[in-house]
Design an enzyme around this catalytic site. Structure first.
Site, PDB file in Angstrom:
ATOM      1  N   ARG A 243      74.232  75.988  57.130  1.00 46.46           N
ATOM      2  CA  ARG A 243      75.285  75.359  58.062  1.00 46.46           C
ATOM      3  C   ARG A 243      74.863  73.690  58.153  1.00 46.46           C
ATOM      4  NH1 ARG A 243      77.941  78.720  56.864  1.00 46.46           N
ATOM      5  NH2 ARG A 243      79.264  80.191  57.893  1.00 46.46           N
ATOM      6  N   GLU A 272      83.745  69.337  57.402  1.00 50.02           N
ATOM      7  CA  GLU A 272      84.229  69.961  56.287  1.00 50.02           C
ATOM      8  C   GLU A 272      85.656  69.676  55.829  1.00 50.02           C
ATOM      9  OE1 GLU A 272      82.462  73.302  55.005  1.00 50.02           O
ATOM     10  OE2 GLU A 272      80.446  72.520  55.267  1.00 50.02           O
ATOM     11  N   HIS A 291      80.395  73.158  49.690  1.00 45.62           N
ATOM     12  CA  HIS A 291      80.311  74.474  50.485  1.00 45.62           C
ATOM     13  C   HIS A 291      80.970  75.769  49.486  1.00 45.62           C
ATOM     14  CE1 HIS A 291      80.412  76.456  54.672  1.00 45.62           C
ATOM     15  NE2 HIS A 291      79.985  77.298  53.834  1.00 45.62           N
TER      16      HIS A 291
HETATM   17  N1  NAD Z   1      77.094  78.207  52.158  1.00 48.24           N
HETATM   18  C1  NAD Z   1      77.400  79.239  52.427  1.00 48.24           C
HETATM   19  O1  NAD Z   1      78.553  79.515  51.602  1.00 48.24           O
HETATM   20  C2  NAD Z   1      76.953  80.417  53.432  1.00 48.24           C
HETATM   21  C3  NAD Z   1      77.887  81.883  53.281  1.00 48.24           C
HETATM   22  C4  NAD Z   1      77.096  82.802  53.984  1.00 48.24           C
HETATM   23  C5  NAD Z   1      76.114  82.401  54.967  1.00 48.24           C
HETATM   24  N2  NAD Z   1      75.720  81.082  55.148  1.00 48.24           N
HETATM   25  C6  NAD Z   1      74.703  80.905  56.173  1.00 48.24           C
HETATM   26  O2  NAD Z   1      73.442  81.135  55.864  1.00 48.24           O
HETATM   27  C7  NAD Z   1      72.664  81.286  57.058  1.00 48.24           C
HETATM   28  C8  NAD Z   1      71.840  82.551  57.213  1.00 48.24           C
HETATM   29  O3  NAD Z   1      72.625  83.611  56.969  1.00 48.24           O
HETATM   30  P1  NAD Z   1      71.979  85.202  56.888  1.00 48.24           P
HETATM   31  O4  NAD Z   1      73.103  86.102  56.665  1.00 48.24           O
HETATM   32  O5  NAD Z   1      70.823  85.247  56.028  1.00 48.24           O
HETATM   33  O6  NAD Z   1      71.509  85.232  58.557  1.00 48.24           O
HETATM   34  P2  NAD Z   1      70.567  86.552  59.213  1.00 48.24           P
HETATM   35  O7  NAD Z   1      70.999  86.399  60.655  1.00 48.24           O
HETATM   36  O8  NAD Z   1      70.227  87.608  58.336  1.00 48.24           O
HETATM   37  O9  NAD Z   1      69.008  85.483  59.324  1.00 48.24           O
HETATM   38  C9  NAD Z   1      68.819  84.361  59.903  1.00 48.24           C
HETATM   39  C10 NAD Z   1      67.129  84.492  60.029  1.00 48.24           C
HETATM   40  O10 NAD Z   1      67.130  83.142  60.808  1.00 48.24           O
HETATM   41  C11 NAD Z   1      65.900  83.529  61.873  1.00 48.24           C
HETATM   42  N3  NAD Z   1      65.933  82.572  62.694  1.00 48.24           N
HETATM   43  C12 NAD Z   1      66.760  82.328  63.802  1.00 48.24           C
HETATM   44  N4  NAD Z   1      66.457  81.266  64.743  1.00 48.24           N
HETATM   45  C13 NAD Z   1      65.361  80.650  64.034  1.00 48.24           C
HETATM   46  C14 NAD Z   1      64.631  79.514  64.015  1.00 48.24           C
HETATM   47  N5  NAD Z   1      64.770  78.847  65.200  1.00 48.24           N
HETATM   48  N6  NAD Z   1      63.622  79.334  63.197  1.00 48.24           N
HETATM   49  C15 NAD Z   1      63.418  80.128  62.119  1.00 48.24           C
HETATM   50  N7  NAD Z   1      64.148  81.250  62.023  1.00 48.24           N
HETATM   51  C16 NAD Z   1      65.137  81.534  63.001  1.00 48.24           C
HETATM   52  C17 NAD Z   1      66.222  84.736  62.410  1.00 48.24           C
HETATM   53  O11 NAD Z   1      65.353  85.498  62.872  1.00 48.24           O
HETATM   54  C18 NAD Z   1      66.855  85.770  61.035  1.00 48.24           C
HETATM   55  O12 NAD Z   1      65.963  86.250  60.435  1.00 48.24           O
HETATM   56  C19 NAD Z   1      73.668  81.187  58.151  1.00 48.24           C
HETATM   57  O13 NAD Z   1      73.498  79.915  58.809  1.00 48.24           O
HETATM   58  C20 NAD Z   1      74.941  81.462  57.536  1.00 48.24           C
HETATM   59  O14 NAD Z   1      76.000  80.978  58.396  1.00 48.24           O
HETATM   60  C21 NAD Z   1      76.278  80.153  54.336  1.00 48.24           C
END
Ligand code: NAD
Length: 335
Positions: A243, A272, A291
């Protein structure tokens, strides 16, 4: 005879929802879909009043709208985020909220790899070198030198959930070492992945590539700022497909201009699309994509199937599939 279940889609990005309509007809569901993104809240209320399940893409699901609903029990957000749904208000009203965070995990992990390779091999910048060399009639590689070998480099993964762990698995085949920071990972999960975790400073000090994969929240907002970027190696790259709000972009722009770090690969923005004065536009050492990490033809179909699956689980009483407010579903089961 039992009343038919009503599913209303407020807005959608697909060309049509004929496939969903056929699937719902097979289950005897009363299905309606609209394009209400630009409609007044009153119009949205009229169209959704009788729904048991509301599927939403961009329409704002506000407390006022929810108060207009006669019997809605479930809101499904089409996508991996749910900023447009007032989850607290839904919870207060006993309305379950689900989302679909698992339709594009491979795509986002693949985009992280694409940005890593684009940065390390200076792909976009090399195209400029080619064009300049063609115009000059002789090679001049100087602008893109030096580069380093990815094999043997250290990749730091911040957040090792769905997408971070896939990024890890996909990179395992490229001869890199890993440093992983995720304070919330259970011992069981770490053992399953075969990893140890480190603190943020250790990761930043020692990684050649840092890739962000955490959710955006109060703890992670601007987790990359002047202070933390300065902890990175001058030769390191920062990759953000999570994000936009996780990076202070003014601090990143300063670091890229001063060569505090070597470059950045960015897919996500705080605003965005970004404004024309977005500070990374025009920087050769910033690789920017619009994005689109989530997108592939396959992901488009996967999200449709997962939403229909979530509705079917609601009908069969086997849900929730991916709850945002699990306490609501628990209450429903107990009560
Ligand atoms: N660019 C895109 O098109 C797109 C698409 C889908 C998801 N995303 C983004 O990707 C990111 C990850 O998604 P996901 O499905 O893997 O999430 P998820 O919830 O499966 O994994 C997130 C991980 O981050 C860890 N975490 C939380 N706070 C933390 C911190 N302070 N330091 C280190 N680790 C921490 C959690 O323990 C978890 O293991 C999200 O921000 C989501 O919005 C982006």
């Amino acid at each position: 005879m039992a009343e038919k279940i009503s599913v209303v889609v407020t807005d959608y990005i697909e060309t049509d929802l004929d496939w969903e309509a056929a699937e719902m007809a097979r289950r005897g569901v009363d299905f309606a879909c609209y394009q209400l993104k630009a409609a007044s809240e009153q119009e949205v209320a009229e169209k959704t009043r009788h729904a048991d399940v509301v599927v939403v893409n961009m329409v704002k699901i506000t407390p006022t709208l929810m108060d207009s609903w006669e019997k809605c029990k479930l809101v499904i957000r089409h996508g991996a985020g749910y900023d447009n749904v007032d989850v607290d208000a839904a919870t207060e009203r006993g309305i379950g909220v689900e989302y679909v965070p698992d339709y594009c995990m491979h795509e986002v992990a693949e985009q992280a790899l694409a940005l890593i390779f684009a940065c390390v091999r200076k792909v976009a910048w090399s195209r400029k070198v080619l064009d300049d060399s063609v115009a000059r009639g002789e090679w001049d590689f100087a602008p893109v030198i030096p580069m380093f070998r990815l094999d043997g480099a250290t990749v730091g993964i911040i957040g090792c959930g769905r997408i971070g762990s896939l990024t890890y698995h996909k990179l395992e085949h490229f001869g890199v070492k890993f440093l992983i920071c995720d304070p919330y990972l259970s011992d069981k999960r770490k053992a399953g992945l075969g990893i140890e975790t480190v603190d943020l400073k250790t990761l930043l000090n020692n990684s050649d590539i840092v890739t962000l994969h955490t959710p955006l929240n109060d703890e992670t907002r601007h987790i990359m700022n002047a202070e933390t970027i300065a902890m990175m190696k001058p030769s390191a790259y920062l990759i953000n497909t999570s994000r936009g709000g996780m990076v202070n972009v003014d601090d990143l722009a300063a670091a890229l201009k001063n060569n505090t770090i070597a470059g950045a690969g960015i897919d996500v923005y705080e605003k965005e699309p970004p404004s024309p004065d977005y500070p990374l536009l025009g920087l050769d050492n910033a690789v920017l994509t619009p994005h689109l990490s989530w997108y592939s033809k396959d992901a488009e179909q996967t999200i449709r199937e997962k939403i229909v699956q979530a509705i079917n689980m609601f009908i069969d009483g086997t849900g929730p599939r991916m709850p945002v407010n699990p306490e609501v579903f628990q209450t429903g089961k107990d009560g």
